[in-house]
Design a protein around this motif. Structure first.
Motif, PDB file in Angstrom:
ATOM      1  N   ARG C 105      -1.900   0.461  -1.740  1.00 59.61           N
ATOM      2  CA  ARG C 105      -3.234  -0.093  -1.619  1.00 59.61           C
ATOM      3  C   ARG C 105      -3.095  -1.524  -1.124  1.00 59.61           C
ATOM      4  O   ARG C 105      -2.136  -2.208  -1.470  1.00 59.61           O
ATOM      5  CB  ARG C 105      -3.933  -0.049  -2.963  1.00 59.61           C
ATOM      6  CG  ARG C 105      -3.700   1.298  -3.630  1.00 59.61           C
ATOM      7  CD  ARG C 105      -4.530   1.464  -4.837  1.00 59.61           C
ATOM      8  NE  ARG C 105      -5.926   1.228  -4.525  1.00 59.61           N
ATOM      9  CZ  ARG C 105      -6.872   1.274  -5.443  1.00 59.61           C
ATOM     10  NH1 ARG C 105      -6.560   1.513  -6.680  1.00 59.61           N
ATOM     11  NH2 ARG C 105      -8.123   1.054  -5.126  1.00 59.61           N
ATOM     12  N   GLU C 107      -4.367  -4.140  -1.932  1.00 62.02           N
ATOM     13  CA  GLU C 107      -4.335  -5.207  -2.934  1.00 62.02           C
ATOM     14  C   GLU C 107      -2.907  -5.483  -3.419  1.00 62.02           C
ATOM     15  O   GLU C 107      -2.640  -6.557  -3.953  1.00 62.02           O
ATOM     16  CB  GLU C 107      -5.195  -4.831  -4.138  1.00 62.02           C
ATOM     17  CG  GLU C 107      -6.683  -4.821  -3.883  1.00 62.02           C
ATOM     18  CD  GLU C 107      -7.177  -3.427  -3.570  1.00 62.02           C
ATOM     19  OE1 GLU C 107      -6.355  -2.568  -3.204  1.00 62.02           O
ATOM     20  OE2 GLU C 107      -8.398  -3.189  -3.694  1.00 62.02           O
ATOM     21  N   LEU C 111      -1.832  -9.062  -4.496  1.00 65.25           N
ATOM     22  CA  LEU C 111      -1.560  -9.429  -5.888  1.00 65.25           C
ATOM     23  C   LEU C 111      -0.193 -10.092  -6.002  1.00 65.25           C
ATOM     24  O   LEU C 111      -0.022 -11.066  -6.733  1.00 65.25           O
ATOM     25  CB  LEU C 111      -1.626  -8.191  -6.785  1.00 65.25           C
ATOM     26  CG  LEU C 111      -3.033  -7.693  -7.105  1.00 65.25           C
ATOM     27  CD1 LEU C 111      -2.972  -6.338  -7.775  1.00 65.25           C
ATOM     28  CD2 LEU C 111      -3.754  -8.679  -7.991  1.00 65.25           C
ATOM     29  N   PRO C 141      -1.631 -10.934 -12.224  1.00 65.27           N
ATOM     30  CA  PRO C 141      -1.373  -9.913 -11.201  1.00 65.27           C
ATOM     31  C   PRO C 141      -0.257  -8.964 -11.613  1.00 65.27           C
ATOM     32  O   PRO C 141      -0.290  -7.786 -11.255  1.00 65.27           O
ATOM     33  CB  PRO C 141      -0.944 -10.733  -9.979  1.00 65.27           C
ATOM     34  CG  PRO C 141      -1.425 -12.096 -10.216  1.00 65.27           C
ATOM     35  CD  PRO C 141      -1.432 -12.295 -11.684  1.00 65.27           C
ATOM     36  N   VAL C 144      -1.567  -6.132 -13.664  1.00 66.52           N
ATOM     37  CA  VAL C 144      -2.262  -5.150 -12.828  1.00 66.52           C
ATOM     38  C   VAL C 144      -1.251  -4.318 -12.051  1.00 66.52           C
ATOM     39  O   VAL C 144      -1.359  -3.091 -11.962  1.00 66.52           O
ATOM     40  CB  VAL C 144      -3.231  -5.862 -11.874  1.00 66.52           C
ATOM     41  CG1 VAL C 144      -3.928  -4.848 -10.996  1.00 66.52           C
ATOM     42  CG2 VAL C 144      -4.238  -6.680 -12.643  1.00 66.52           C
ATOM     43  N   ALA C 147       0.380  -1.514 -13.924  1.00 64.94           N
ATOM     44  CA  ALA C 147      -0.453  -0.333 -14.167  1.00 64.94           C
ATOM     45  C   ALA C 147      -0.970   0.267 -12.868  1.00 64.94           C
ATOM     46  O   ALA C 147      -1.868   1.096 -12.880  1.00 64.94           O
ATOM     47  CB  ALA C 147      -1.628  -0.715 -15.069  1.00 64.94           C
ATOM     48  N   LEU C 148      -0.382  -0.137 -11.746  1.00 67.34           N
ATOM     49  CA  LEU C 148      -0.965   0.218 -10.453  1.00 67.34           C
ATOM     50  C   LEU C 148      -1.003   1.728 -10.235  1.00 67.34           C
ATOM     51  O   LEU C 148      -1.949   2.260  -9.657  1.00 67.34           O
ATOM     52  CB  LEU C 148      -0.163  -0.447  -9.336  1.00 67.34           C
ATOM     53  CG  LEU C 148      -0.893  -0.524  -8.012  1.00 67.34           C
ATOM     54  CD1 LEU C 148      -2.094  -1.431  -8.140  1.00 67.34           C
ATOM     55  CD2 LEU C 148       0.026  -1.047  -6.941  1.00 67.34           C
ATOM     56  N   ARG C 150      -2.117   4.308 -11.564  1.00 69.79           N
ATOM     57  CA  ARG C 150      -2.983   4.450 -12.738  1.00 69.79           C
ATOM     58  C   ARG C 150      -3.111   5.882 -13.224  1.00 69.79           C
ATOM     59  O   ARG C 150      -3.530   6.106 -14.348  1.00 69.79           O
ATOM     60  CB  ARG C 150      -4.360   3.895 -12.426  1.00 69.79           C
ATOM     61  CG  ARG C 150      -4.978   4.572 -11.243  1.00 69.79           C
ATOM     62  CD  ARG C 150      -6.197   3.831 -10.788  1.00 69.79           C
ATOM     63  NE  ARG C 150      -6.766   4.551  -9.672  1.00 69.79           N
ATOM     64  CZ  ARG C 150      -7.798   4.159  -8.988  1.00 69.79           C
ATOM     65  NH1 ARG C 150      -8.383   3.038  -9.292  1.00 69.79           N
ATOM     66  NH2 ARG C 150      -8.250   4.871  -7.990  1.00 69.79           N
ATOM     67  N   ASP C 151      -2.729   6.847 -12.397  1.00 74.49           N
ATOM     68  CA  ASP C 151      -2.807   8.228 -12.865  1.00 74.49           C
ATOM     69  C   ASP C 151      -1.556   8.632 -13.626  1.00 74.49           C
ATOM     70  O   ASP C 151      -1.459   9.734 -14.137  1.00 74.49           O
ATOM     71  CB  ASP C 151      -3.028   9.171 -11.683  1.00 74.49           C
ATOM     72  CG  ASP C 151      -4.381   8.897 -11.049  1.00 74.49           C
ATOM     73  OD1 ASP C 151      -5.320   8.616 -11.812  1.00 74.49           O
ATOM     74  OD2 ASP C 151      -4.471   8.947  -9.815  1.00 74.49           O
TER      75      ASP C 151
END
Lengths: 204, 339, 483
Positions: C105, C107, C111, C141, C144, C147-148, C150-151
């Motif tokens: 992604r 981001e 991040l 960051p 985050v 946990a990127l 997230r699934d």
């Protein structure tokens, strides 16, 4: 005398509503009491001459945060009973912790000792209210003295926002959304077709 | 005792008298705003509007008021009684207390506080509680939906109103309403503020839950929104509160953008300055109010997602960017207000 | 009277540049969507490079900015350049992995960029408030990123764990800061040092505050007893993110630790030396022993990094020019070695699936000798076998400890590195002497392959390039301690 009267009014209502936040059986009432507590705090700030902070407290906490809070509590419909479960079991512990904190506060108050000349060495002495309005004084501290910290805080909040979006945004396929630009681009030719229909023939 | 009387009682009585001098005309204005609304709508729809009570129906608002006062109050079953009654009182009170800081003319203001504009913003952001409480306490689905919609809507549009207010503070360098009116402005700064004025007017339509943003009431889908269950006096308070809020928001728009009590467009004819400032103030407020009625007569109601889209994806980014543009222009044009 | 003009922005130009680039890339990413992932990655690396160039322009200036909250001198510049290098490597290595694992992604690099910015601010922090905010900007960051994926249950768990414990450590840190401020009357490092020198004996409150600050920072470098998050977070986070965790933030946190201890609290070295002594010894020992039974290579690397932080802290405990120089050298070497090992971990793919057990490497030498040799060299280097790079790192750190009179600490360090050598050698044994049941794929991941070979090469020739590097570091430390 009037100030004292007003102070005690705000202070009493503040504490009373703070107690009600905890004691109230209905979570929605709790939130409403919380709002009242915020509001009275703002009143106390006005009495202190900190009108800017008072207004900000109302705008930010009452006007935005508590509204969302209320929103969530109303939507969740937390049961009245389940909230209060364990109240009796935790009450002694809570009272004990409260007492310890109170005792500590009393000790600190009694044993408070300022180092010599400490008052003059404060980083940001409070300016005289008659010379500088407190909005200006705050602005001076936040946007000039501490602009560096202010900017980093801004970046931290930006990152928090990115993080929240990254971790929770899911693009679901098959959701129909209104596309304004698409709608505006539509021409008459795309949508309407004119046929001369002979009587009794119909179209295809 | 005499000292107590002269030091405390007299000022308190004097303040009370001043409050009355603001509130009573305001209530009159509210009453005739409803009349004006019906008349304007009627004119735009080629009807006649109220005609029967008094000459040209001028006594219609009084008759309506009397009717509401004499009806019975009904409490829905299993409603939260206290909150149910508190909600309209809150709405009505809030729409009145805000007037404390509005300057009607030079020096003609009840409380000339430093942070007047923030006070107004704070009070208007409290307005949502009345509606949320009403919606929740009624214990009715329609009312609850209306309340939630309204809360979401008001919170959303407050954001852009906030940025508009910040831009005005930036231009005038003050948060005191009288100083904002009197601040010297360069002509191109006024030009820069014009888009903000447009956004402000649209946002206050949403903030007061007026058409085309009247989804919280949305009679065709929600019957009447948050105030379905209200009757008689309690309903009247909501009604009064809503219209007082409309007048208040128009007055704020006048103070922020239209020069308050000063003659319009900065014209300096002698005979214009003879007209008392309060008359100009009233006329300007009335013309903004006309926009409210005009919009109601001409625009269809927004759908909920369209409303949110407008607030968050159009107004918020635009005001943010425009704020930076204004700040940059002020800096470049050396027009920043001097402290 | 402070005016806006008197704030002196110029020393912070590289940071300002990076912040602006971050926002530009964010906007670019929003419009481009995740299709722009690779492009955003490249732009991020490009921004890092430009920031490093800007930094080197400021290298000779040592100056304060923002009313003394921001300091830059050659120490900060050197450390920042190291951090930027590490971050660039991490971003480059992530590119293919992220796409394979479907976490590409836009981001992600942004991040990383903001986190790196936070690290640069940490290295320049000269005020307790600036220190705290920089640390938060650095870690948020990272939570985050952990946990990127997230699934994935483990990834989410890593993120939540890291976040909760990070919040706890922030609490400790802030508590310490408030005590230091209360007892010294200032938050500025220079003024704290002055206030300390004015006291005959440091007040108990100040020392308590210092201990809490050290605890908060120890969490960031994952030193025992604040290491608990490390194995779980390393294992759960996506491997490319773990690579970033292992390489960069620790360098920055070490730099900050040096500035706090040697700078602000340099006057009461004997107080914090005891604390660091304990942390260093405990980290080295735990890192050595706990890693022995690991089967997951990422968990192993977590314990290994705890151990390495212990060795680095041994240098700081000496509280001398030699010690700090040794620490900087150690961290530099550690960063490159981790980069190499993680490049290998990122390349461990079997049938399109990422694997991370040590046994998956079995027989690697038979079918992919280059990779096996590289990993072997890197592991030898990490174990501290001469004449590879890791040896020099340990050498200078232990030397500093001995010349500072910390004999026991040096002995503990040497002993635990002997134990640690065992588990590094175990991996090599598995690669060379076990037989492969399933072979690993050959992944065409050019950046990672390049990093693997490059760092292994670096480890071999390190003896040749150590002296110029040594010189740079020495000068930087001298400047830092002269102030």
């Amino acid at each position: 005398m009037v100030e004292a009267l007003i102070f005690y009014m705000f202070a009493f209502v503040l504490i009373a509503s703070a107690v009600m936040v905890v004691v109230s059986r209905n979570p929605v009432h709790s939130v409403l009491f919380l709002v009242m507590a915020f509001f009275n705090t703002a009143g106390l700030f006005v009495l202190l001459g900190a009108e800017f902070i008072a207004m900000m407290l109302v705008i930010v906490y009452v006007g935005a945060v508590a509204v969302l809070f209320l929103f969530v509590v109303m939507m969740l419909e937390i049961g009245k009973v389940s909230m209060k479960e364990g109240m009796v079991t935790y009450l002694p512990v809570g009272l004990f912790v409260g007492l310890v904190l109170l005792a500590e506060l009393v000790f600190v108050y009694l044993g408070w000792e300022m180092a010599e000349g400490a008052a003059d060495r404060r980083l940001f002495p409070t300016p005289d209210a008659s010379e500088v309005a407190n909005t200006h004084a705050l602005g001076q501290i936040i946007y000039t003295h501490n602009v560096y910290l202010f900017q980093i805080s801004g970046l931290i909040l930006l990152v928090a926002m990115i993080g929240a979006i990254v971790l929770s945004l899911r693009t679901r396929p098959g959701v129909r959304k209104q596309d304004i630009a698409d709608q505006l681009d539509r021409r008459r030719e795309d949508a309407v077709e004119l046929h001369k229909v002979e009587s009794g023939a119909g179209i295809k | 005792m005499a000292e107590f009387f002269s030091e405390y009682m007299l000022p308190v009585l004097w303040i009370a008298a001043k409050i009355m001098m603001i509130v009573l005309p305001l209530l009159g204005a509210v009453a005739y705003l409803t009349y004006a609304e019906r008349k304007v709508l009627a004119a735009m729809q080629l009807r006649q509007g109220p005609m029967m009570v008094g000459p040209f129906g001028l006594l219609q608002p009084l008759a309506d008021g009397l009717k509401l006062f004499s009806k019975e109050m009904i409490f829905p079953q299993q409603s939260s009684k206290i909150v149910f009654v508190l909600a309209p009182m809150l709405t009505f009170t809030l729409s009145l207390v805000a007037w404390a800081v509005i300057p009607f003319d030079e020096g003609l203001v009840l409380a000339d506080i430093n942070v007047g504009i923030l006070y107004l913003f704070a009070i208007s952001s409290l307005g949502v509680y009345g509606i949320l409480m009403a919606g929740w306490a009624s214990n009715s689905r329609y009312a609850f939906l209306g309340g939630l919609r309204s809360a979401a809507q008001m919170v959303s549009y407050e954001v852009s109103i906030g940025f508009v207010i910040v831009s005005v503070m930036l231009v005038t360098g003050s948060m005191n309403l009288s100083e904002i009116v009197l601040a010297e402005r360069v002509w191109w700064v006024d030009l820069l503020l014009f888009p903000m004025f447009v956004i402000f007017v649209i946002s206050i339509l949403a903030e007061t839950n007026r058409a085309p943003f009247d989804l919280p009431e949305g009679e065709s889908e929600l019957v009447g929104g948050y105030n379905v269950e209200y009757s008689a006096m309690t309903f009247a308070l909501f009604f009064l509160g809503e219209y007082a809020n409309m007048i208040l928001m128009s007055a704020i728009a006048v103070i922020l953008f239209l020069g308050g009590w000063l003659p319009p467009f900065g014209i300096e004819f002698a005979w214009l300055s003879w007209v008392p400032g309060i008359v100009w103030f009233g006329l300007k407020t009335a013309s903004v109010l006309f926009i409210f009625l005009w919009a109601r007569a001409t625009l269809p109601r927004y759908r909920y997602d369209q409303l949110m889209r407008l607030g968050w994806k159009v107004f918020l980014p635009f005001t943010l960017v425009w704020l930076v543009v204004i700040a940059g222009a002020l800096l470049a044009g050396d027009a920043l207000p001097v402290m | 009277m402070v005016t806006f003009e008197s704030l002196n922005f110029s020393p912070a130009i590289p940071e300002i540049f990076l912040a602006v680039m971050g926002m530009i890339l964010l906007i670019f990413g929003v419009f481009r969507g995740d299709k722009g992932f690779r492009l955003v990655c490249w732009f991020t690396v490009f921004s890092f490079a430009l920031a490093a160039v800007l930094l080197l322009h400021l290298a000779d200036i040592s100056s304060l900015a923002f009313g003394g909250m921001f300091v830059t001198e050659s120490f900060a510049v050197v450390m920042k350049v190291i951090v930027l290098t590490g971050a660039s490597i991490a971003v480059l290595m992530s590119m293919q992995y992220a796409q394979r694992e479907k976490i590409a992604r836009f981001e992600y690099p942004v991040l990383m960029l903001f986190s790196t910015l936070g690290m640069m601010l940490m290295l320049s922090a000269n005020d307790l408030m600036a220190l705290y905010l920089a640390i938060e900007l650095q870690s948020l960051p990272l939570y985050v990123l952990a946990a990127l994926n997230r699934d994935n249950l483990k990834s989410s768990e890593a993120g939540v764990k890291y976040f909760t414990l990070g919040a706890l450590s922030s609490g400790l840190l802030l508590y310490g800061c408030s005590m230091v401020y209360g007892f010294s009357g200032t938050t500025n490092f220079n003024d704290i040092a002055i206030a300390l020198s004015a006291m005959e004996t440091p007040s108990a409150g100040l020392v308590t505050g210092l201990v809490f600050i050290l605890a908060g920072l120890a969490f960031k470098v994952s030193a025992v007893p604040f290491h608990m998050w490390t194995p779980d977070v390393y294992e759960g986070a996506p491997s490319s993110v773990t690579a970033f965790f292992a390489m960069v933030p620790k360098v920055a946190a070490m730099g900050l630790l040096v500035r706090v201890t040697m700078g602000a609290f340099g006057g009461i070295a004997e107080q914090w030396q005891q604390v660091l002594w304990l942390m260093a010894a405990a980290s080295a020992l735990l890192g050595a022993f706990a890693a022995l039974r690991q089967t997951n290579i990422k968990r192993l690397m977590a314990y290994s990094s705890i151990g390495h932080m212990g060795y680095a802290l041994i240098g700081l405990t000496a509280a001398s020019i030699d010690g700090v120089r040794g620490l900087m050298l150690y961290m530099t070497i550690y960063m490159f070695m981790s980069a190499g090992v993680f490049a290998v971990i990122l390349l461990m793919v079997r049938k399109g699936q990422q694997v991370e057990e040590i046994d998956d490497l079995a027989g690697l030498a038979k079918y992919n000798p280059v990779m096996a040799v590289c990993l072997a060299v890197l592991l030898f280097s990490m174990a501290g076998i001469p004449p590879l790079a890791g040896f020099f790192g340990k050498l200078f750190v232990f030397q500093a400890a001995i010349s500072g009179g910390f004999y026991w600490l040096a002995i503990i360090g040497v002993l635990s590195s002997v134990v640690a050598a065992y588990y590094y050698l175990r991996i090599i044994r598995i690669m060379y002497f076990d037989t492969a049941e399933n072979e690993l794929d050959r992944v065409e991941d050019t950046p990672s392959l390049f990093m693997m070979r490059g760092t292994a090469f670096l480890a071999v020739i390190f003896a040749l390039i150590i002296w110029p590097l040594f010189h740079v570091l020495h000068e930087a430390v001298e400047r830092l301690l002269a102030i």
